[in-house]
Motif scaffolding. Structure first.
Motif, PDB file in Angstrom:
ATOM      1  N   SER A 102      36.392  25.332  47.261  1.00 32.15           N
ATOM      2  CA  SER A 102      37.034  26.554  46.753  1.00 32.15           C
ATOM      3  C   SER A 102      36.375  27.823  47.295  1.00 32.15           C
ATOM      4  O   SER A 102      36.742  28.931  46.908  1.00 32.15           O
ATOM      5  CB  SER A 102      37.056  26.561  45.233  1.00 32.15           C
ATOM      6  OG  SER A 102      35.746  26.629  44.736  1.00 32.15           O
ATOM      7  N   GLU A 103      35.391  27.685  48.165  1.00 38.95           N
ATOM      8  CA  GLU A 103      34.819  28.809  48.914  1.00 38.95           C
ATOM      9  C   GLU A 103      34.325  29.947  48.023  1.00 38.95           C
ATOM     10  O   GLU A 103      34.515  31.129  48.341  1.00 38.95           O
ATOM     11  CB  GLU A 103      35.842  29.321  49.954  1.00 38.95           C
ATOM     12  CG  GLU A 103      36.303  28.208  50.879  1.00 38.95           C
ATOM     13  CD  GLU A 103      37.126  28.690  52.070  1.00 38.95           C
ATOM     14  OE1 GLU A 103      37.260  29.901  52.250  1.00 38.95           O
ATOM     15  OE2 GLU A 103      37.629  27.821  52.808  1.00 38.95           O
ATOM     16  N   GLY A 104      33.719  29.605  46.920  1.00 36.64           N
ATOM     17  CA  GLY A 104      33.126  30.632  46.060  1.00 36.64           C
ATOM     18  C   GLY A 104      34.143  31.562  45.443  1.00 36.64           C
ATOM     19  O   GLY A 104      33.803  32.673  45.038  1.00 36.64           O
ATOM     20  N   SER A 105      35.396  31.122  45.351  1.00 32.61           N
ATOM     21  CA  SER A 105      36.435  32.034  44.872  1.00 32.61           C
ATOM     22  C   SER A 105      36.827  31.774  43.421  1.00 32.61           C
ATOM     23  O   SER A 105      37.682  32.478  42.884  1.00 32.61           O
ATOM     24  CB  SER A 105      37.677  31.915  45.760  1.00 32.61           C
ATOM     25  OG  SER A 105      38.261  30.647  45.578  1.00 32.61           O
ATOM     26  N   LEU A 106      36.217  30.758  42.799  1.00 30.24           N
ATOM     27  CA  LEU A 106      36.573  30.456  41.405  1.00 30.24           C
ATOM     28  C   LEU A 106      35.380  30.596  40.462  1.00 30.24           C
ATOM     29  O   LEU A 106      35.558  30.709  39.248  1.00 30.24           O
ATOM     30  CB  LEU A 106      37.129  29.023  41.298  1.00 30.24           C
ATOM     31  CG  LEU A 106      38.342  28.672  42.154  1.00 30.24           C
ATOM     32  CD1 LEU A 106      38.734  27.208  41.977  1.00 30.24           C
ATOM     33  CD2 LEU A 106      39.526  29.574  41.821  1.00 30.24           C
ATOM     34  N   GLY A 107      34.194  30.542  40.987  1.00 24.96           N
ATOM     35  CA  GLY A 107      32.992  30.605  40.165  1.00 24.96           C
ATOM     36  C   GLY A 107      31.816  30.178  41.021  1.00 24.96           C
ATOM     37  O   GLY A 107      31.986  29.854  42.200  1.00 24.96           O
ATOM     38  N   ALA A 108      30.632  30.189  40.428  1.00 23.37           N
ATOM     39  CA  ALA A 108      29.439  29.802  41.203  1.00 23.37           C
ATOM     40  C   ALA A 108      29.003  28.395  40.820  1.00 23.37           C
ATOM     41  O   ALA A 108      29.031  28.028  39.649  1.00 23.37           O
ATOM     42  CB  ALA A 108      28.301  30.778  40.930  1.00 23.37           C
TER      43      ALA A 108
ATOM     44  N   LYS B  89      43.814  30.810  41.272  1.00 22.83           N
ATOM     45  CA  LYS B  89      42.841  31.885  41.499  1.00 22.83           C
ATOM     46  C   LYS B  89      42.837  32.840  40.296  1.00 22.83           C
ATOM     47  O   LYS B  89      41.780  33.197  39.766  1.00 22.83           O
ATOM     48  CB  LYS B  89      43.223  32.611  42.790  1.00 22.83           C
ATOM     49  CG  LYS B  89      42.507  33.918  43.048  1.00 22.83           C
ATOM     50  CD  LYS B  89      41.108  33.708  43.554  1.00 22.83           C
ATOM     51  CE  LYS B  89      40.469  35.026  43.997  1.00 22.83           C
ATOM     52  NZ  LYS B  89      39.028  34.924  44.095  1.00 22.83           N
ATOM     53  N   ARG B  90      44.029  33.245  39.868  1.00 20.77           N
ATOM     54  CA  ARG B  90      44.129  34.202  38.764  1.00 20.77           C
ATOM     55  C   ARG B  90      43.571  33.645  37.462  1.00 20.77           C
ATOM     56  O   ARG B  90      42.973  34.364  36.675  1.00 20.77           O
ATOM     57  CB  ARG B  90      45.589  34.594  38.529  1.00 20.77           C
ATOM     58  CG  ARG B  90      46.091  35.655  39.460  1.00 20.77           C
ATOM     59  CD  ARG B  90      47.325  36.336  38.877  1.00 20.77           C
ATOM     60  NE  ARG B  90      48.451  35.441  38.697  1.00 20.77           N
ATOM     61  CZ  ARG B  90      49.365  35.197  39.619  1.00 20.77           C
ATOM     62  NH1 ARG B  90      49.263  35.749  40.818  1.00 20.77           N
ATOM     63  NH2 ARG B  90      50.378  34.400  39.369  1.00 20.77           N
ATOM     64  N   ALA B  91      43.764  32.330  37.252  1.00 22.95           N
ATOM     65  CA  ALA B  91      43.275  31.734  36.003  1.00 22.95           C
ATOM     66  C   ALA B  91      41.749  31.801  35.930  1.00 22.95           C
ATOM     67  O   ALA B  91      41.175  31.932  34.852  1.00 22.95           O
ATOM     68  CB  ALA B  91      43.759  30.291  35.889  1.00 22.95           C
TER      69      ALA B  91
END
Ligand SMILES: Cc1cc2nc3c(=O)[nH]c(=O)nc-3n(C[C@H](O)[C@H](O)[C@H](O)COP(=O)(O)OP(=O)(O)OC[C@H]3O[C@@H](n4cnc5c(N)ncnc54)[C@H](O)[C@@H]3O)c2cc1C
Lengths: 480, 368
Positions: free
Chosen positions: A199-205, A442-444
């Motif tokens: 997810s390339e750091g786009s949802l959380g760490a 992504k928005r969620a």
């Protein structure tokens, strides 16, 4: 049009509060911060507003919550070896959250090891019991971090037998943008870890990863096949499987990449040929012996010249050449692009032919050195970093290669991720309604689009004033 | 006879509608039988627009978790074809209603196999992330499914993943659906990794003291399981696959015979314990005692232990004692079937099934 929740903008002195969380020593600004503004996709260099290096999970979670609350975009970063530019601070507004200090090994039990995301890939096996090893091994394994590996679902040489990082991720501890922390995965049902891999750091760490270890093979043997044409080399890849062999690795190098390696300090003494295959068979000794016998037969049948290393030193030399093929490009050019589109194995010969035609059309020397069993191309395209025209030419040649792969049933990225390098292909690979579903995810997780903005998904291109960035974000059908 | 409900006429314009289901694992008012992916999308779009709950299923052979009551049963039995077998690329694509027995027969003709002993449909296999003896070496559907065409709860068809062996080109939506029992979305078509069928299979039974050598030693068996019975009996089984010339040189104190042995099938109430990988045997013994179970099977290397139990009275206590997810896989239970409810799943539900129409009550998180 996407409707986003607007940030709950809390006016804070971000700089001061970041420092309060991580300590002044671990905040980097100005010229030094620029070093964290780019990665191994060197065509684009960003400049983060600030870099913070939290010491532990608690600091990381507080930091993320602070940045989110104050509407500050952030980029999570491991070792910065991404080849798709997914750690580049594009807009200058981003705070880079470097997770390299979260590098502890927490436990090792059974076939599982639990580690921090900042740990270098190579250290996982080093901390494992002597009879076990961690299989995913990108060529960058001595430096790249587990957090980066998880976030790109990185591959490596041993994917054909052991799978990509995804297959070795058992559980994850993740920090979400609201400052909550969750342990996900480790269950056969309702596995919340799956969505974070790649997810390339786009949802959380990723704060912690529990990884699967494999028993070390009793035996490991290499067979090199040197062929006089690319088509037979590609054919040999499928033929190996048809013999019932499940190789641990099958790597292919074409004449250009062999030439480059032979001119470099990674010189391996490869035979003069159009292309070669390096096959590794591992496991139970009698099984490996039979596999090696069959691989040799396949190579000979297809006109290949076979070499079996006679001692460990020779074996290491052959593999060092392959592993050094990327840095060896330095002998022909100070900079190069590395693509990673992937095609079904049966399309290898045809796509490589097309790569040859594209290279000719653009007047570039493309060296192909790649994970052949996976059909995962790695065309290396040199360019002159001082010449914008040369870079543009290389980029355009690369895009044509990605398109040629997609036309043959392939996908834009097999292991390096989308990042900024392949963001434009998302609009070509997915339909509008499919993209909208990805946006819904992504928005969620990131209602305000603050986590790694413009990577993988974008609606409008970032306004950076950088010509290369605007080229990268031009949708293919909008290009002249 | 068809039960007429006010929305069923509209539904019948989209797809064939028949009587619902009233069995222990599902109750539906009507069942629908889509014949193409467009119909699946229309049904889900319709259900979502009209707030009608949907239970997706196919053969009903392996229900997991609580019974679902839904307005519409979405039956995949007519989407049952094997679409492509590629011996060179080692993948197969099939529709989600394709029975695994048909698929295996197709693969067998070409010297290939999908390592599982699951007997339901492809969609069921993926949605239940079914463990099998083969999970020791090959993993579970989570590892074996390369990509899929899926449909979201509001009827959007999405291709996610691909037929290639790796995929780093966007969120792994299909992987999130694996093991999610049709609660996040449905599979309509799957692409799976397959393997050349080994020249011979050899099975062995023996003492559990051999476990560590099998799990971490040179032989690399495809399957290893250990069965524990309440009375204290233990038995270990293993399957090896490979070239005849290699397997005849196996040196072990297991009692070997040619062919494939299988672990026993569990009956009645079943509980799944998510153990640490490689420690399945220890967890099986502890779970057997904590749950006062009858039989436990440790699928070694998979991180899964399954047990048959008389009842579920000790589930909560066992959860506290073992500290790992303990799931009520099959049977009537008044408590929480799962024991874990991560917010991440709630976010995915919000994204993929915004109206919460799919499999209501299967995995509650404030959603219907
Ligand atoms: C010479 C060379 C050879 C390579 N060979 C291979 C190869 O064989 N196979 C292969 O797959 N790749 C290869 N790569 C690419 C690269 O090494 C991998 O993608 C690697 O996984 C990146 O790890 P990193 O620690 O450098 O991550 P970074 O580059 O720092 O970050 C990569 C991505 O992960 C995210 N991220 C990092 N840490 C976290 C975290 N803790 N939580 C959430 N998100 C996070 C970042 O935001 C970014 O999106 C190679 C690169 C080089 C330079």
């Amino acid at each position: 049009m996407f409707i986003w929740n607007s940030c709950d903008v809390v006016v804070v002195d971000v700089r001061r509060e970041v420092e309060e969380i991580v300590g002044a020593r671990w905040v980097v600004e100005g010229e030094d911060a620029a070093l964290f503004g780019f990665d191994a996709f060197t065509a684009v260099k960003g400049r983060p507003r600030l870099v913070a290096l939290p010491a532990d999970e608690e600091q990381t979670v507080r930091l993320i919550a602070l940045l989110y609350r104050s509407c500050t975009p952030m980029v999570f970063r491991g070792s910065g070896t991404s080849l798709s530019g997914s750690t580049v601070a594009l807009t200058g507004e981003e705070v880079v959250v470097s997770l390299t200090r979260l590098n502890r090994v927490y436990s090792c039990e059974g076939l599982e090891i639990e580690v921090g995301p900042g740990l270098a890939n190579v250290l996982v096996t080093r901390h494992a019991p002597h009879d076990l090893f961690y299989a995913p091994d990108p060529s960058s394994y001595t430096v790249c971090s587990i957090g980066g590996n998880v976030s790109h679902d990185s591959g490596g040489i041993h994917v054909p037998k052991y799978g990509s990082t995804f297959n070795s991720v058992v559980k994850l501890r993740v920090a979400l943008c609201d400052g909550s922390v969750e342990d996900v995965g480790g269950t056969p049902y309702f596995n919340g870890a799956n969505i974070f891999v790649g997810s390339e750091g786009s949802l959380g760490a990723v704060l912690r990863a529990t990884l699967r270890l494999h028993p070390r093979p009793e035996t490991s043997r290499t067979v090199l096949g040197a062929f006089q044409d690319v088509a037979s080399t590609a054919r040999a890849v499928s033929a190996v499987y048809e013999e019932g062999v499940i190789p641990a690795a099958v790597e292919m190098m074409d004449r250009n990449s062999i030439d480059v390696v032979e001119k470099s300090r990674y010189k391996a003494g490869y035979p003069d040929c159009a292309a070669l295959l390096l096959v590794e068979c591992d496991g139970y000794t009698p099984q490996v012996e039979e596999e090696v016998r069959r691989v040799r037969l396949v190579f000979e049948r297809l006109g290949g010249k076979v070499m079996v290393p006679e001692n460990p030193a020779e074996n290491s030399r052959l593999w060092l050449g392959r592993k050094g093929a990327f840095p060896a490009m330095g002998v022909v050019s100070p900079a190069y692009l590395t693509l990673d589109s992937i095609v079904p194995r049966t399309e290898l010969a045809s796509v490589l032919e097309e790569v040859g035609r594209i290279a000719e059309r653009y007047g570039v020397m493309v060296a192909n050195v790649f994970h052949a069993a996976d059909g995962n191309l790695h065309p290396l395209i040199p360019y002159n970093p001082e010449s914008p025209k040369s870079l543009e030419n290389a980029l355009r040649a690369g895009w044509e290669i990605v398109e040629a792969s997609m036309k043959r049933g392939g996908v834009p990225s097999g292991e390096h991720g989308v990042g900024i390098e392949k963001a434009r292909f998302m609009h070509q690979y997915y339909s509008q309604s499919e993209l909208e579903v990805l946006w819904r995810i992504k928005r969620a997780f990131d209602p305000d689009r603050l986590l790694n903005p413009y990577k993988m998904l974008y609606e409008n291109p970032p306004e950076t004033g950088d010509r290369v960035v605007s080229l990268l974000y031009t949708k293919p059908w909008e290009a002249e | 006879m068809l039960v007429f409900v006010d929305w069923s006429d509209d539904l019948a314009r989209l797809v064939e509608v028949r009587d619902g289901l009233n069995v222990s694992w599902a109750k539906t008012e009507v069942n629908v039988y889509p014949e193409d992916y467009g119909q699946v999308a229309s049904v889900l779009g319709f259900a979502s627009a009209n707030n009608l709950s949907v239970y997706p299923f196919c053969m009903g052979t392996n229900p997991v978790g609580p019974t679902v009551k839904a307005k519409i049963g979405l039956v995949f039995s007519r989407l049952n074809s094997v679409l492509e077998v590629s011996p060179e690329n080692l993948y197969v694509s099939a529709q989600s209603g394709c029975p695994l027995t048909s698929l295996s027969a197709e693969l067998d003709k070409r010297g290939l196999y999908l390592p599982t002993d699951y007997t339901g449909s492809m969609g069921g296999w993926a949605s239940t992330n079914a463990v099998s003896a083969y999970s020791t070496w090959y993993g579970m559907p989570r590892e074996l499914v390369l990509g899929a065409k899926i449909c979201t709860g509001d009827g959007v068809l999405v291709s996610s993943g691909s037929k290639t062996t790796k995929f780093s080109s966007g969120y792994k939506v299909w992987k999130s659906l694996i093991g999610s029992l049709g609660w996040l979305g449905v599979f309509v078509e799957l692409y799976c990794r397959v393997y050349p069928k080994p020249e011979v299979f050899v099975s062995g039974v023996g003492d559990t003291s051999l476990l560590n050598t099998l799990l971490r030693g040179a032989l690399r068996p495809l399957c290893v399981w250990v069965v524990f019975e309440a009375g204290g009996r233990e038995a270990l089984g293993a399957v090896f696959g490979g070239y005849a010339s290699a397997l005849k040189r196996i040196n072990t104190s297991l009692r070997l015979s040619e062919g494939i042995l299988k672990p026993p099938t569990l009956e009645g109430n079943i509980v799944t314990v998510a153990s640490k990988k490689g420690l399945e045997s220890e967890y099986a013994k502890r779970a057997l005692s904590a749950l006062k179970g009858d039989v436990a099977i440790a699928y070694v290397g998979s991180g899964v232990v399954r047990l048959s139990v008389k009842d579920f009275s000790y589930v909560e206590k066992a959860r506290r004692l073992l500290g790992v997810p303990i799931i009520v896989e099959r049977g009537d239970y008044n408590g929480d079937y799962w024991g874990y409810h991560p917010a991440v799943l709630k976010k995915l539900k919000q994204a993929l099934d915004p109206k919460g129409v799919l499999s209501p009550g299967k995995f509650c998180l404030g959603h219907p």
